[in-house]
Design a protein around this motif. Structure first.
Motif, PDB file in Angstrom:
ATOM      1  N   GLY A 141       0.641  -1.242   0.048  1.00  9.40           N
ATOM      2  CA  GLY A 141      -0.133   0.012  -0.009  1.00  9.40           C
ATOM      3  C   GLY A 141       0.810   1.257  -0.046  1.00  9.40           C
ATOM      4  N   LYS A 142       2.230   1.133  -0.022  1.00  8.13           N
ATOM      5  CA  LYS A 142       3.049   2.263   0.074  1.00  8.13           C
ATOM      6  C   LYS A 142       3.800   2.308  -1.524  1.00  8.13           C
ATOM      7  CE  LYS A 142       4.285   1.425   4.955  1.00  8.13           C
ATOM      8  NZ  LYS A 142       5.174   1.199   5.901  1.00  8.13           N
ATOM      9  N   HIS A 143       4.289   3.473  -1.734  1.00 11.89           N
ATOM     10  CA  HIS A 143       5.136   3.830  -2.917  1.00 11.89           C
ATOM     11  C   HIS A 143       6.426   2.906  -2.761  1.00 11.89           C
ATOM     12  CE1 HIS A 143       6.760   5.559  -6.518  1.00 11.89           C
ATOM     13  NE2 HIS A 143       7.648   5.978  -5.876  1.00 11.89           N
ATOM     14  N   ILE A 144       6.400   1.983  -3.784  1.00 16.50           N
ATOM     15  CA  ILE A 144       7.891   1.228  -4.021  1.00 16.50           C
ATOM     16  C   ILE A 144       8.492   1.690  -5.246  1.00 16.50           C
ATOM     17  CG2 ILE A 144       8.561  -0.935  -3.798  1.00 16.50           C
ATOM     18  CD1 ILE A 144       7.252  -0.384  -1.425  1.00 16.50           C
ATOM     19  N   ASP A 145       9.689   1.999  -5.098  1.00 22.50           N
ATOM     20  CA  ASP A 145      10.346   2.249  -6.486  1.00 22.50           C
ATOM     21  C   ASP A 145      11.619   1.077  -6.560  1.00 22.50           C
ATOM     22  OD1 ASP A 145      12.616   2.801  -4.667  1.00 22.50           O
ATOM     23  OD2 ASP A 145      12.223   5.095  -5.171  1.00 22.50           O
ATOM     24  N   TYR A 146      12.216   1.275  -7.754  1.00 22.12           N
ATOM     25  CA  TYR A 146      13.268   0.303  -8.009  1.00 22.12           C
ATOM     26  C   TYR A 146      14.176   0.077  -6.987  1.00 22.12           C
ATOM     27  CZ  TYR A 146      17.077  -1.831 -10.384  1.00 22.12           C
ATOM     28  OH  TYR A 146      18.225  -2.762 -10.916  1.00 22.12           O
TER      29      TYR A 146
END
Length: 342
Positions: A141-146
Motif C-alpha cells: 500500500g506504499k510507494h515502492i520504487d526500483y
C-alpha cells in the motif's frame, strides 16, 4: 568449555582474514551504497535541462528550458548529452529527442513531454476527452520504487555470498592445511567443531545483514513493513541453504583455490538471473526457466516477502524455508565426509 574456546579461535581467524571481512561485510555495503545512490537519483533530479527549437513552450515545474537557434544544434546537444531532452513544436506535433544512452530515464522524460503537451492543449482551450491516470497499487500500500526492490535482493545476495564462501574459503582452508586433522587428534567431539564453525559463520552472516539493513534505513529510508519473524527465519534458513551449496562445491573441489574459483563463477552467474538487479519478467522465457531453478531466486522472493513488498503465500514461504534449512543436513554430511577423509 571447549566449544567456546573453538568458537573464539574461529572468530579470531575470521577477523584476521582481511579478504573474508571485506567480501562478507564491506563489499555488500559498498554495493548497496553505490547502487542506492545511482538509482535513487534517476527520478529525483532537481532540474531537468530541456532544449527546444521554434515556438516557446509553457513552463513546467522542475524543467529548465534552453533555446537553440536550429534543429541541427538541438539534435547535436541531445546526442552529446549537453541536455537531457530536446523538444520541438511543429503545428500539432510535439517532437521529442531522447538519447538512447539515457535508457533508465526514458520513461521519466516521456512523462515530461506528455506534461508539456497537456499544458499546450490547456493554453489553447483543448481538453482531453479521455484522461489517462497512472495509479500504483503495491502489496504494502506504499510507494515502492526500483531501489526499494533492489535492497532486499542485495540482502539476499549477501546471505548467498556469506553462506557459500564460508564453506569454500574458510572450511576449505582448514581442510587443505590439515587443521581439521589436528583438531581430531585432540579430545574434541565432532559436534563441538561443527557447532563452533556453524555458529561463528551464522553470527558473521547476521552481522553483515544487520549492517546492510541499518545502512539502507539510514541512507535511503525505504518504506518497508517488516515481519521480523519471517526476516529472521529467512536469514537463518538462507545461510544454512547456501552453506549446503558451498559444501557440495567443496566436496567436488580438490583444493581451496578451485573451490573459491568455482564459487566466484557461480556467484557472478547466479546474481544476474535471480531477480536481484532486475525483474525476472525482463528475461527471455528460456532464461526464466533457469532462474526458477536457482536457489537465490527463492531467497530473494522470501526476503521481499519478509520485508513486506511482495506477496508470498504461507505455504510457498514456509516450504522455501524448510528446503533451505535442509542445507544444514548437507553441511553435517559434508563435515562427516571431510573428517572421514582427514
Amino acid at each position: 568449555m571447549r566449544f567456546l574456546s573453538i568458537l573464539r579461535a574461529m572468530a579470531w581467524h575470521s577477523v584476521r582474514d582481511k579478504i573474508n571481512i571485506f567480501f562478507n561485510l564491506f563489499f555488500p555495503l559498498i554495493t548497496l551504497l553505490i547502487f542506492g545512490y545511482v538509482f535513487s537519483g534517476i527520478y529525483s533530479q532537481s532540474s531537468v535541462n530541456i532544449g527546444f527549437y521554434g515556438q516557446k513552450l509553457p513552463p513546467i515545474s522542475g524543467v529548465k528550458y534552453i533555446e537553440y537557434p536550429s534543429i541541427s544544434e538541438l539534435i547535436n546537444a541531445v546526442s552529446s548529452q549537453k541536455i537531457n531532452l530536446g523538444i520541438t513544436l511543429n503545428g500539432t506535433a510535439l517532437l521529442a529527442y531522447i538519447n538512447p544512452v539515457n535508457l533508465q530515464s526514458s520513461n521519466y522524460y516521456t512523462s515530461i513531454v506528455k506534461s508539456v503537451a497537456d499544458e499546450i492543449n490547456r493554453s489553447r482551450g483543448i481538453n482531453s476527452v479521455i484522461k489517462v491516470e497512472r495509479n500504483e497499487i503495491s502489496f504494502s500500500g506504499k510507494h515502492i520504487d526500483y531501489l526499494d526492490n533492489l535492497i532486499p535482493g542485495i540482502l539476499a545476495l549477501s546471505i548467498f555470498s556469506a553462506g557459500i564462501f564460508s564453506i569454500t574459503a574458510s572450511l576449505a582452508h582448514f581442510r587443505d592445511k590439515k587443521v581439521i586433522k589436528k583438531f581430531w587428534i585432540t579430545p574434541l567431539a565432532k559436534w563441538e567443531f561443527y557447532a563452533a564453525f556453524i555458529s561463528e559463520k551464522m553470527v558473521e552472516s547476521l552481522l553483515s545483514i544487520i549492517l546492510l539493513f541499518v545502512a539502507a534505513v539510514v541512507f535511503f529510508k525505504p518504506p518497508y513493513s517488516i515481519d521480523f519473524v519471517r526476516f529472521t527465519l529467512t536469514v537463518l534458513a538462507g545461510t544454512f541453504g547456501m552453506m549446503g551449496i558451498g559444501m557440495i562445491i567443496l566436496l567436488i573441489s580438490p583444493s581451496a583455490r578451485v573451490a573459491s574459483e568455482v564459487s566466484s563463477v557461480l556467484y557472478t552467474v547466479i546474481m544476474f538471473f535471480s531477480g536481484v538487479y532486475f525483474p525476472l519478467d525482463l528475461l527471455p522465457k528460456f532464461l526464466q526457466y533457469i532462474a526458477y531453478g536457482l536457489p537465490l531466486t527463492y531467497l530473494v522472493m522470501a526476503m521481499k516477502s519478509a520485508m513486506g513488498i511482495a506477496p508470498m503465500s504461507n505455504l510457498s514461504y514456509y516450504l522455501t524455508i524448510a528446503i533451505m534449512f535442509f542445507g544444514s543436513v548437507l553441511v553435517l554430511l559434508g563435515f562427516s565426509r571431510i573428517f572421514k577423509v582427514e
